[in-house]
Write a protein that holds these residues in place. Structure first.
Motif, PDB file in Angstrom:
ATOM      1  N   THR A 241       0.839  -1.194   0.000  1.00  0.00           N
ATOM      2  CA  THR A 241       0.000   0.000   0.000  1.00  0.00           C
ATOM      3  C   THR A 241       0.873   1.243   0.000  1.00  0.00           C
ATOM      4  O   THR A 241       2.029   1.218   0.415  1.00  0.00           O
ATOM      5  CB  THR A 241      -0.926   0.039   1.232  1.00  0.00           C
ATOM      6  OG1 THR A 241      -0.144   0.123   2.415  1.00  0.00           O
ATOM      7  CG2 THR A 241      -1.818  -1.185   1.275  1.00  0.00           C
ATOM      8  N   THR A 242       0.291   2.320  -0.471  1.00  0.00           N
ATOM      9  CA  THR A 242       0.946   3.608  -0.387  1.00  0.00           C
ATOM     10  C   THR A 242       1.004   4.027   1.085  1.00  0.00           C
ATOM     11  O   THR A 242       0.338   3.425   1.936  1.00  0.00           O
ATOM     12  CB  THR A 242       0.163   4.658  -1.194  1.00  0.00           C
ATOM     13  OG1 THR A 242      -1.130   4.820  -0.598  1.00  0.00           O
ATOM     14  CG2 THR A 242       0.003   4.219  -2.646  1.00  0.00           C
ATOM     15  N   SER A 274      12.585   0.321   2.423  1.00  0.00           N
ATOM     16  CA  SER A 274      11.954   0.913   1.240  1.00  0.00           C
ATOM     17  C   SER A 274      10.935   1.979   1.622  1.00  0.00           C
ATOM     18  O   SER A 274      10.658   2.884   0.836  1.00  0.00           O
ATOM     19  CB  SER A 274      11.290  -0.177   0.398  1.00  0.00           C
ATOM     20  OG  SER A 274      10.221  -0.782   1.101  1.00  0.00           O
ATOM     21  N   TYR A 275      10.378   1.887   2.830  1.00  0.00           N
ATOM     22  CA  TYR A 275       9.395   2.866   3.291  1.00  0.00           C
ATOM     23  C   TYR A 275      10.007   3.941   4.194  1.00  0.00           C
ATOM     24  O   TYR A 275       9.281   4.783   4.717  1.00  0.00           O
ATOM     25  CB  TYR A 275       8.294   2.153   4.092  1.00  0.00           C
ATOM     26  CG  TYR A 275       7.193   1.539   3.258  1.00  0.00           C
ATOM     27  CD1 TYR A 275       6.063   2.275   2.894  1.00  0.00           C
ATOM     28  CD2 TYR A 275       7.251   0.209   2.864  1.00  0.00           C
ATOM     29  CE1 TYR A 275       5.042   1.711   2.156  1.00  0.00           C
ATOM     30  CE2 TYR A 275       6.235  -0.366   2.123  1.00  0.00           C
ATOM     31  CZ  TYR A 275       5.128   0.383   1.770  1.00  0.00           C
ATOM     32  OH  TYR A 275       4.114  -0.182   1.040  1.00  0.00           O
ATOM     33  N   GLN A 276      11.318   3.910   4.395  1.00  0.00           N
ATOM     34  CA  GLN A 276      11.898   4.718   5.463  1.00  0.00           C
ATOM     35  C   GLN A 276      11.704   6.222   5.272  1.00  0.00           C
ATOM     36  O   GLN A 276      11.634   6.970   6.250  1.00  0.00           O
ATOM     37  CB  GLN A 276      13.383   4.406   5.599  1.00  0.00           C
ATOM     38  CG  GLN A 276      14.223   4.788   4.396  1.00  0.00           C
ATOM     39  CD  GLN A 276      15.690   4.422   4.567  1.00  0.00           C
ATOM     40  OE1 GLN A 276      16.099   3.995   5.629  1.00  0.00           O
ATOM     41  NE2 GLN A 276      16.459   4.579   3.507  1.00  0.00           N
ATOM     42  N   ALA A 328       8.192   0.899  -6.893  1.00  0.00           N
ATOM     43  CA  ALA A 328       6.730   0.966  -6.972  1.00  0.00           C
ATOM     44  C   ALA A 328       6.212   2.219  -6.285  1.00  0.00           C
ATOM     45  O   ALA A 328       5.315   2.905  -6.799  1.00  0.00           O
ATOM     46  CB  ALA A 328       6.124  -0.282  -6.334  1.00  0.00           C
ATOM     47  N   LEU A 329       6.765   2.540  -5.129  1.00  0.00           N
ATOM     48  CA  LEU A 329       6.340   3.751  -4.427  1.00  0.00           C
ATOM     49  C   LEU A 329       6.752   5.005  -5.193  1.00  0.00           C
ATOM     50  O   LEU A 329       6.015   5.998  -5.216  1.00  0.00           O
ATOM     51  CB  LEU A 329       6.951   3.764  -3.021  1.00  0.00           C
ATOM     52  CG  LEU A 329       6.411   2.697  -2.059  1.00  0.00           C
ATOM     53  CD1 LEU A 329       7.253   2.639  -0.796  1.00  0.00           C
ATOM     54  CD2 LEU A 329       4.962   2.971  -1.717  1.00  0.00           C
ATOM     55  N   ALA A 330       7.917   4.956  -5.837  1.00  0.00           N
ATOM     56  CA  ALA A 330       8.355   6.112  -6.630  1.00  0.00           C
ATOM     57  C   ALA A 330       7.458   6.318  -7.833  1.00  0.00           C
ATOM     58  O   ALA A 330       7.116   7.445  -8.186  1.00  0.00           O
ATOM     59  CB  ALA A 330       9.804   5.914  -7.071  1.00  0.00           C
TER      60      ALA A 330
END
Length: 664
Positions: A241-242, A274-276, A328-330
């Protein structure tokens, strides 16, 4: 005290201490056995939170009569037979201790009928003497395991059970995890005779999303991104998820390795990393991720409850997961674009990784917006543009508007073919076509006539010394390869020959540019420790600010020991034990050269060029698709500032001699 062999009952009860922690542990072992038997429907009945009754019924292949009694023996299994089997385990259970351990602390009955038998048989065993009784029974094809009065003969264990509600909550959470791992299996869960959960088999993507919503909630589905990435036998797929879907607790984190539920520290670290930059410290990411890997590359026999695994290439797996999620988040524009650690995946030019990222809206699942070409391209062949804090959202949106929306998003219905062999001139793929369009999107460039150059007759194409002074406005469109290391390109003013050796150097040098903000340092999973002398320590202190600008994070452990904590993307796969000391020596020499050359900026540029010289790697046999990818990224990196006057990079081609030969 004398050494004695433990009685079988006592040995099994000791083993039960590891296998059977609570009723949920029993359910886990029995349901995994059902899945290993090929079941497509599993019915689970629980009474009193599992303390009174646990019954698991499936429609799997069943157990023949002669093996029923053996199934309750310790170390009896049908899933491994040799050491080779142990090194490549794909089944969920394999130790052969589950049924024996459960039967040692309960009253167990296993009833089964395979398709080859007309009648079912039941094997009964009680914990006191563990004698097995075989009786005929009525049962459809499949197996039922009934566990009564758990811990009836071990009161000390029984009194440690929690309340009925708490124990069933553990079972419910376990079934959620299993339901997410096998969308093709129908699972029904009853408690005290009441149907509590029903997960129908999902055959379509919409049905799969419905099951995800049933387990993870509608908020997860609204904010989820679909991940699909494959590289050299290592595949990552699932949903994340975002940051909008983050939670205050880690209750929606589901990860599976080859279908096995995992709570592995290495995997969790990669996901957190990756979420940091996008989550607050008190927030937790939510995800449902599946990792498929060659079973020979992972050891699942390292934890009594099989919750952790050991990867033979742990760093590869860690960086692969981190990069896939960060990309993916980018792409969804929720974090700064990361720099791809291409070489961390043990670069192999023959691989063709596949990636697909989609995002869901409350109404339906829709494809994510098109992303820049350099982000979507193959991980190892085209390292992405290094994300920088100074990059604005406006510039990103401009790039996104230029790219065709659907060129870089993989169709759900048409899986992309994967090439495993290299060909001299491969047929253009979707990626190549998209890059062609990107290179030729200038509206005032007329359609060019395709010029074919045969490598075998390339000596007929002369590069005139007089034409070298010709002004080159842009590189234009890639046409064909010449001699393996040069690409022929053309635009309205003429045809040019571009050196891929120089282009590779420009790519690395462009990634090391620090015009506005420092390069992002990618932390090393295991920091590198180096011994330094007093002179090197002094160099580090004098040049620390420049190293920070270049994304090189160095920390002193003591006066004679240095820790390399992080490096920029181009250095990730370099031999840092050699590069860092050499870098310190070069930095020391710059102090003497710096006098009268512009101070700090001179040294920073010199360090960038020196690192580019050390890092750049070239080949002798580039393919056209590789050349297109390199040129596309170099143009993106340099943003119209390419050194087109540099004859080591590009030279105009003169066809006058060839044309004159036609007129003879």
């Amino acid at each position: 005290m004398a050494i004695k062999i433990l009685p079988a009952r006592l040995a099994n009860q000791i083993a039960a201490g590891e296998v059977v922690e609570r009723p949920a542990s029993v359910v886990k072992e029995l349901v995994e056995n059902s899945l290993d038997s090929g079941a497509t429907r599993i019915d689970i009945d629980i009474d009193k939170g599992g303390a009174k009754l646990i019954r698991v019924r499936d429609n799997g292949k069943g157990i023949v009569k002669d093996e029923l009694g053996l199934a309750l023996s310790r170390h009896a299994t049908s899933k491994i037979h040799t050491l080779d089997d142990l090194e490549a385990i794909m089944s969920l259970g394999f130790r052969g201790e589950a049924l024996a351990s459960i039967s040692s602390v309960s009253r167990l009955t296993i009833t089964s009928r395979p398709a080859t038998q007309e009648q079912a048989w039941a094997a009964q065993s009680e914990g006191r003497d563990m004698a097995v009784k075989l009786l005929p029974a009525a049962h459809p094809i499949g197996t039922s395991v009934e566990v009564l009065d758990l811990f009836f003969n071990t009161p000390a264990r029984r009194k440690f059970l929690r309340t009925e509600k708490t124990e069933f909550a553990h079972i419910d959470e376990l079934i959620k995890r299993i339901a997410l791992s096998r969308f093709d299996v129908t699972i029904n869960l009853r408690h005290n005779g009441k149907l509590v959960k029903q997960y129908r088999a999902a055959k379509t993507e919409a049905q799969a999303e419905k099951r995800i919503a049933a387990v993870c909630g509608s908020s997860f589905v609204r904010n989820m991104l679909k991940i699909e990435l494959e590289h050299q036998g290592l595949k990552l797929h699932g949903w994340i998820t975002t940051p909008d879907g983050a939670r205050q607790q880690s209750d929606l984190q589901y990860c599976y390795v080859n279908g096995r539920m995992m709570r592995d520290k290495l995997i969790n670290h990669a996901i957190r990393q990756s979420y940091q930059t996008s989550l607050r410290p008190e927030q937790f990411a939510t995800y449902v991720l599946f990792i498929d890997i060659d079973p020979h590359q992972v050891d699942v026999n390292v934890h009594p409850a099989k919750h952790e695994v050991r990867f033979h290439q742990a760093r590869l797996v860690h960086d692969f997961i981190y990069q896939a999620l960060a990309d993916a988040l980018a792409q969804s524009l929720h974090i700064d674009k990361p720099a791809v650690n291409a070489s961390a995946f043990h670069s192999a030019a023959d691989a063709s990784p596949q990636q697909s990222v989609t995002t869901n809206t409350p109404s339906s699942a829709v494809e994510a917006s098109a992303v820049p070409a350099e982000v979507y391209q193959a991980i190892e062949q085209v390292p992405h543009y290094p994300g920088r804090a100074g990059e604005s959202n406006d510039s990103r949106s401009q790039v996104r508007e230029k790219a065709p929306r659907n060129d870089w998003v993989e169709s759900r219905g048409e899986p992309r073919s994967k090439n495993t062999e290299r060909y001299g001139q491969p047929s253009p793929s979707k990626q190549e076509v998209a890059v062609y369009q990107k290179l030729m999107q200038t509206p005032d460039v007329p359609a060019m006539k395709r010029v074919l150059v045969d490598d075998s007759s390339s000596d007929t194409v002369a590069i005139s010394a007089a034409s070298e002074s010709q002004t080159i406005a842009s590189l234009g469109k890639a046409i064909c390869m010449a001699s393996g290391q040069y690409v022929v390109m053309g635009e309205k003013s003429g045809v040019h020959l571009v050196s891929l050796l120089k282009a590779e150097w420009l790519r690395v040098y462009g990634q090391l540019q620090t015009t506005h903000e420092p390069l992002k340092s990618q932390p090393l999973l295991v920091p590198l420790s180096l011994k330094v002398d007093s002179e090197q320590a002094e160099v580090i202190k004098n040049h620390q600010a420049k190293f920070v600008q270049l994304g090189i994070e160095l920390k002193f452990r003591n006066s004679h020991s240095l820790m390399v904590m992080g490096v920029p993307q181009p250095l990730r796969q370099q031999n840092l034990q050699q590069v860092i000391p050499d870098l310190l020596s070069y930095a020391a020499s710059l102090t003497l050269q710096n006098k009268g050359h512009g101070g700090e900026n001179f040294e920073l540029i010199a360090l960038s060029k020196w690192l580019s010289d050390q890092v750049v790697s070239v080949k002798n046999d580039y393919t056209l698709s590789e050349a297109i990818q390199i040129i596309a990224e170099v143009e993106m990196l340099w943003q119209g500032q390419l050194p087109l006057h540099d004859t080591q990079f590009v030279r105009p081609m003169d066809f006058s001699a060839t044309i004159a030969a036609f007129n003879l």
